[in-house]
Design a protein around this motif. Structure first.
Motif, PDB file in Angstrom:
ATOM      1  N   ASP A  91       1.036  -1.255   0.014  1.00  0.00           N
ATOM      2  CA  ASP A  91      -0.069   0.178   0.017  1.00  0.00           C
ATOM      3  C   ASP A  91       0.903   1.223  -0.109  1.00  0.00           C
ATOM      4  OD1 ASP A  91      -2.258   1.710   0.123  1.00  0.00           O
ATOM      5  OD2 ASP A  91      -2.444   1.575   2.332  1.00  0.00           O
ATOM      6  N   LEU A  92       0.785   1.965  -0.936  1.00  0.00           N
ATOM      7  CA  LEU A  92       1.698   3.068  -1.154  1.00  0.00           C
ATOM      8  C   LEU A  92       0.902   4.117  -1.770  1.00  0.00           C
ATOM      9  CD1 LEU A  92       3.025   3.329  -4.398  1.00  0.00           C
ATOM     10  CD2 LEU A  92       4.294   1.519  -3.360  1.00  0.00           C
ATOM     11  N   GLY A  93       1.302   5.341  -1.596  1.00  0.00           N
ATOM     12  CA  GLY A  93       1.052   6.669  -2.414  1.00  0.00           C
ATOM     13  C   GLY A  93       2.154   7.228  -2.981  1.00  0.00           C
ATOM     14  N   PRO A  94       2.071   8.517  -3.557  1.00  0.00           N
ATOM     15  CA  PRO A  94       2.890   9.351  -4.548  1.00  0.00           C
ATOM     16  C   PRO A  94       3.897   9.859  -3.470  1.00  0.00           C
ATOM     17  CG  PRO A  94       0.826  10.379  -4.378  1.00  0.00           C
ATOM     18  CD  PRO A  94       0.433   9.245  -3.799  1.00  0.00           C
ATOM     19  N   GLY A  95       3.568  10.249  -2.195  1.00  0.00           N
ATOM     20  CA  GLY A  95       4.638  10.797  -1.067  1.00  0.00           C
ATOM     21  C   GLY A  95       5.669   9.827  -0.888  1.00  0.00           C
ATOM     22  N   SER A 191      -4.405  -1.159 -17.366  1.00  0.00           N
ATOM     23  CA  SER A 191      -4.582   0.036 -17.451  1.00  0.00           C
ATOM     24  C   SER A 191      -3.566   0.900 -16.819  1.00  0.00           C
ATOM     25  CB  SER A 191      -5.997   0.576 -16.826  1.00  0.00           C
ATOM     26  OG  SER A 191      -6.120   0.105 -15.355  1.00  0.00           O
ATOM     27  N   THR A 192      -3.505   2.141 -17.386  1.00  0.00           N
ATOM     28  CA  THR A 192      -2.395   2.796 -16.723  1.00  0.00           C
ATOM     29  C   THR A 192      -2.723   3.345 -15.362  1.00  0.00           C
ATOM     30  OG1 THR A 192      -3.217   4.960 -17.766  1.00  0.00           O
ATOM     31  CG2 THR A 192      -1.466   3.491 -18.838  1.00  0.00           C
ATOM     32  N   ILE A 193      -1.651   3.543 -14.558  1.00  0.00           N
ATOM     33  CA  ILE A 193      -1.867   4.132 -13.147  1.00  0.00           C
ATOM     34  C   ILE A 193      -1.770   5.859 -13.177  1.00  0.00           C
ATOM     35  CG2 ILE A 193      -1.171   3.771 -10.779  1.00  0.00           C
ATOM     36  CD1 ILE A 193       0.029   1.125 -11.187  1.00  0.00           C
ATOM     37  N   PRO A 194      -2.589   6.354 -12.768  1.00  0.00           N
ATOM     38  CA  PRO A 194      -2.289   7.794 -12.579  1.00  0.00           C
ATOM     39  C   PRO A 194      -1.365   8.139 -11.792  1.00  0.00           C
ATOM     40  CG  PRO A 194      -4.319   7.129 -11.689  1.00  0.00           C
ATOM     41  CD  PRO A 194      -4.056   5.987 -12.188  1.00  0.00           C
ATOM     42  N   CYS A 195      -0.830   9.354 -12.114  1.00  0.00           N
ATOM     43  CA  CYS A 195       0.362   9.811 -11.143  1.00  0.00           C
ATOM     44  C   CYS A 195      -0.260  11.192 -10.591  1.00  0.00           C
ATOM     45  CB  CYS A 195       1.550   9.829 -12.036  1.00  0.00           C
ATOM     46  SG  CYS A 195       2.396   8.565 -12.377  1.00  0.00           S
ATOM     47  N   GLU A 196       0.183  11.661  -9.513  1.00  0.00           N
ATOM     48  CA  GLU A 196      -0.296  12.682  -8.827  1.00  0.00           C
ATOM     49  C   GLU A 196       0.215  13.951  -9.639  1.00  0.00           C
ATOM     50  OE1 GLU A 196      -0.268  13.760  -4.065  1.00  0.00           O
ATOM     51  OE2 GLU A 196       1.729  13.899  -5.011  1.00  0.00           O
ATOM     52  N   ASN A 197      -0.679  14.818  -9.853  1.00  0.00           N
ATOM     53  CA  ASN A 197      -0.354  16.088 -10.686  1.00  0.00           C
ATOM     54  C   ASN A 197       0.449  15.589 -12.088  1.00  0.00           C
ATOM     55  OD1 ASN A 197      -1.436  17.881  -8.790  1.00  0.00           O
ATOM     56  ND2 ASN A 197       0.525  17.568  -7.623  1.00  0.00           N
ATOM     57  N   MET A 198       0.197  14.301 -12.490  1.00  0.00           N
ATOM     58  CA  MET A 198       0.935  13.759 -13.645  1.00  0.00           C
ATOM     59  C   MET A 198       2.485  13.954 -13.515  1.00  0.00           C
ATOM     60  SD  MET A 198      -1.526  15.148 -16.871  1.00  0.00           S
ATOM     61  CE  MET A 198      -1.572  16.802 -16.381  1.00  0.00           C
ATOM     62  N   LYS A 202       5.085   9.190  -9.531  1.00  0.00           N
ATOM     63  CA  LYS A 202       4.416   9.497  -8.516  1.00  0.00           C
ATOM     64  C   LYS A 202       2.843   8.662  -8.616  1.00  0.00           C
ATOM     65  CE  LYS A 202       7.638  12.013  -6.570  1.00  0.00           C
ATOM     66  NZ  LYS A 202       8.393  11.470  -5.478  1.00  0.00           N
ATOM     67  N   ILE A 203       2.943   7.616  -8.660  1.00  0.00           N
ATOM     68  CA  ILE A 203       1.770   6.765  -8.770  1.00  0.00           C
ATOM     69  C   ILE A 203       0.779   7.060  -7.563  1.00  0.00           C
ATOM     70  CG2 ILE A 203       2.499   5.271 -10.520  1.00  0.00           C
ATOM     71  CD1 ILE A 203       3.061   3.205  -8.190  1.00  0.00           C
ATOM     72  N   VAL A 204      -0.348   7.114  -7.793  1.00  0.00           N
ATOM     73  CA  VAL A 204      -1.262   7.349  -6.659  1.00  0.00           C
ATOM     74  C   VAL A 204      -1.940   6.035  -5.923  1.00  0.00           C
ATOM     75  CG1 VAL A 204      -2.114   9.465  -8.034  1.00  0.00           C
ATOM     76  CG2 VAL A 204      -3.418   7.440  -8.164  1.00  0.00           C
ATOM     77  N   HIS A 205      -1.469   4.881  -6.400  1.00  0.00           N
ATOM     78  CA  HIS A 205      -1.764   3.904  -5.580  1.00  0.00           C
ATOM     79  C   HIS A 205      -0.675   2.696  -6.058  1.00  0.00           C
ATOM     80  CE1 HIS A 205      -3.509   1.746  -9.127  1.00  0.00           C
ATOM     81  NE2 HIS A 205      -4.180   2.878  -9.373  1.00  0.00           N
ATOM     82  N   GLY A 206      -0.645   1.535  -5.073  1.00  0.00           N
ATOM     83  CA  GLY A 206       0.173   0.711  -5.450  1.00  0.00           C
ATOM     84  C   GLY A 206      -0.364  -0.760  -6.081  1.00  0.00           C
TER      85      GLY A 206
END
Length: 217
Positions: A91-95, A191-198, A202-206
């Motif tokens: 479980d991870l986020g862009p930060g 599907s591609t994984i969205p990234c924070e602010n593109m 910096k993917i928004v989920h793991g």
């Protein structure tokens, strides 16, 4: 998804599927003719990937799309492998992701490419001597690769100095394979994984899905 093949090969595919499942991966047989190779894939490596030219498993050292097409023409059957998630970061986020994220995903890359090599080895010693695998991501068996340690251009012949030549294989994408289209051939819709602010990486989920391939003949 099964298709017509000899009983011996079918038994081998079933064995390799069990091996893959034992390592936490899913597997599906695929016709070699259904592996999609496209010239645009290498442009994605050359323009946009931070790993370009840094790893002997990647372009410009990896096989070209034309070489890959010719190689695939010598096979009829393969086993597509699917890896869901990242064992080190469920479980991870862009930060959580550093700017140099290659090493951050080390366990994931080793899981994928180690599984590919293990299955290729099983098939080879079972008599399928043409078995050959394609992994995913830039190789990470070494902390730094030879091109990263060398100033100026590096000739492809530098592979002879690879410290892990026995296990290093090109990734599907490095060899010009369209992973998304190939996965659709076995019913896997990626599907591609969205990234924070593109922001790159910096993917928004793991919920990462990785795909690899072992050709068997």
């Amino acid at each position: 998804m099964w298709f017509d093949m000899g009983e011996g090969l079918k038994a081998e595919i079933e064995k390799l599927t069990r091996c893959a499942e034992g390592r936490g991966a899913a597997a599906a047989p695929i016709r070699a003719s259904e592996v999609v190779v496209a010239d645009w894939v290498r442009f994605k490596c050359r323009y946009g990937c931070k790993g370009y030219g840094k790893h002997l498993s990647c372009p410009p050292y990896a096989p070209t799309p034309d070489e890959t097409r010719k190689m695939l023409s010598g096979y009829e059957t393969g086993l597509l492998l699917r890896f869901d998630g990242d064992p080190a970061h469920p479980d991870l986020g862009p930060g959580d992701i550093p700017d140099d994220f290659h090493a951050f995903f080390r366990d994931l890359i080793v899981w994928v490419n180690g599984t590919v090599h293990a299955l290729e080895k099983v098939a080879f010693f079972d008599g399928y001597y043409k078995a050959f695998g394609f992994g995913a991501y830039p190789c990470i068996f070494c902390e730094t690769c030879i091109p990263e340690e060398t100033e100026g251009p590096v000739d492809a012949a530098a592979k002879r100095f690879c410290r892990h030549a026995d296990v290093m294989r090109p990734s599907m994408e490095a060899a010009g394979m369209d992973v998304f289209a190939t996965a659709r051939s076995v019913g896997w819709l990626l599907s591609t994984i969205p990234c924070e602010n593109m922001a790159y990486g910096k993917i928004v989920h793991g919920k990462i899905t990785s795909v690899a391939l072992v050709l068997i003949e």
